[in-house]
Write a protein that holds these residues in place. Structure first.
Motif, PDB file in Angstrom:
ATOM      1  N   SER A  78       0.831  -1.196   0.000  1.00  0.00           N
ATOM      2  CA  SER A  78       0.000   0.000   0.000  1.00  0.00           C
ATOM      3  C   SER A  78       0.868   1.250   0.000  1.00  0.00           C
ATOM      4  O   SER A  78       2.045   1.208   0.392  1.00  0.00           O
ATOM      5  CB  SER A  78      -0.893  -0.007   1.246  1.00  0.00           C
ATOM      6  OG  SER A  78      -1.600   1.205   1.374  1.00  0.00           O
ATOM      7  N   ASP A  79       0.280   2.360  -0.404  1.00  0.00           N
ATOM      8  CA  ASP A  79       0.960   3.648  -0.248  1.00  0.00           C
ATOM      9  C   ASP A  79       0.954   4.078   1.217  1.00  0.00           C
ATOM     10  O   ASP A  79       1.776   4.891   1.631  1.00  0.00           O
ATOM     11  CB  ASP A  79       0.272   4.723  -1.101  1.00  0.00           C
ATOM     12  CG  ASP A  79       0.549   4.552  -2.584  1.00  0.00           C
ATOM     13  OD1 ASP A  79       1.580   3.944  -2.930  1.00  0.00           O
ATOM     14  OD2 ASP A  79      -0.274   5.016  -3.398  1.00  0.00           O
ATOM     15  N   ALA A  80      -0.008   3.558   1.995  1.00  0.00           N
ATOM     16  CA  ALA A  80      -0.078   3.863   3.421  1.00  0.00           C
ATOM     17  C   ALA A  80       1.090   3.187   4.136  1.00  0.00           C
ATOM     18  O   ALA A  80       1.530   2.105   3.739  1.00  0.00           O
ATOM     19  CB  ALA A  80      -1.402   3.377   3.996  1.00  0.00           C
ATOM     20  N   THR A  81       1.584   3.813   5.191  1.00  0.00           N
ATOM     21  CA  THR A  81       2.736   3.283   5.922  1.00  0.00           C
ATOM     22  C   THR A  81       2.529   3.435   7.431  1.00  0.00           C
ATOM     23  O   THR A  81       1.706   4.239   7.885  1.00  0.00           O
ATOM     24  CB  THR A  81       4.035   4.013   5.531  1.00  0.00           C
ATOM     25  OG1 THR A  81       3.843   5.429   5.666  1.00  0.00           O
ATOM     26  CG2 THR A  81       4.427   3.696   4.098  1.00  0.00           C
ATOM     27  N   VAL A  82       3.305   2.660   8.201  1.00  0.00           N
ATOM     28  CA  VAL A  82       3.229   2.719   9.659  1.00  0.00           C
ATOM     29  C   VAL A  82       3.686   4.078  10.182  1.00  0.00           C
ATOM     30  O   VAL A  82       3.116   4.618  11.130  1.00  0.00           O
ATOM     31  CB  VAL A  82       4.083   1.598  10.287  1.00  0.00           C
ATOM     32  CG1 VAL A  82       4.179   1.747  11.799  1.00  0.00           C
ATOM     33  CG2 VAL A  82       3.509   0.233   9.919  1.00  0.00           C
TER      34      VAL A  82
END
Length: 202
Positions: free
Chosen positions: A139-143
């Motif tokens: 995903s483009d989302a990250t922690v």
């Protein structure tokens, strides 16, 4: 006196985990989960319904194929990278995805997802690093987010910033969870010791 404080803490704990009603919306209890995502090539596959890591897999063709064929997981973590069971992360028709709230939105303020929210799905990403070219589905989302220089490059050594609140759609497409990552490094400065808060929105 000790018994009094123990009782008070117990009451406060119950109150903090009880469902809260805001208008006509009900906010489910917030839960916390920790994941040992210290391995750079191991994905930890999570069911948000059970709040458990249901298995792990290496970032190899064989292991990725196994997990792409499963609808049992909603989110996967590998260091600061994320997967949500949808797009190129599924061959089983899973409907997972992620919506990113604006940066000024707080976890506690989220009681629903905007009607026009678009849930992004996983895709193949090619990146260049010290070990060469890496191709993976994520995903483009990250922690966490990396602090950037004015030219858009990452500040070195890395400076970690908290990622925004995410809305995660379950693999079966029926549930929405709000998720916020609260830790990437632990008290011993070990990277990949991930913690996050989450709660069902429906």
């Amino acid at each position: 006196m000790k018994k009094f404080f123990a009782l008070a803490l117990a009451v406060m704990s119950i109150a903090s985990t009880a469902c809260k009603k805001e208008g006509n919306k009900t906010t489910a209890p917030t839960k916390e989960m920790s994941v040992d995502a210290t391995s750079k090539d191991t994905w930890n596959y999570i069911s948000l319904a059970t709040g458990e890591v249901i298995g792990t897999g290496a970032d190899t063709e064989a292991d990725n194929a196994k997990w792409r064929a499963s609808k049992d997981w909603d989110m996967a973590v590998c260091r600061y990278n994320l997967r949500f069971n949808g797009g190129e992360s599924t061959t089983a028709g899973a409907q997972g995805g992620v919506y990113t709230f604006p940066a000024d939105v707080t976890f506690n303020s989220v009681t629903e997802v905007p009607a026009d929210a678009i849930f992004a799905t996983d895709k193949t990403v090619t990146s260049e690093g010290m070990s060469g070219t890496t191709v993976t589905v994520k995903s483009d989302a990250t922690v966490i987010l990396f602090k950037k220089n004015p030219d858009g490059s990452s500040v070195m050594p890395p400076v970690y910033l908290q990622a925004p609140v995410y809305a995660v759609r379950s693999a079966d497409g029926t549930k929405i969870y709000k998720v916020q990552f609260t830790q990437y490094k632990d008290e011993n400065n070990v990277s990949g010791m991930v913690m996050f808060d989450y709660a069902s929105l429906n």
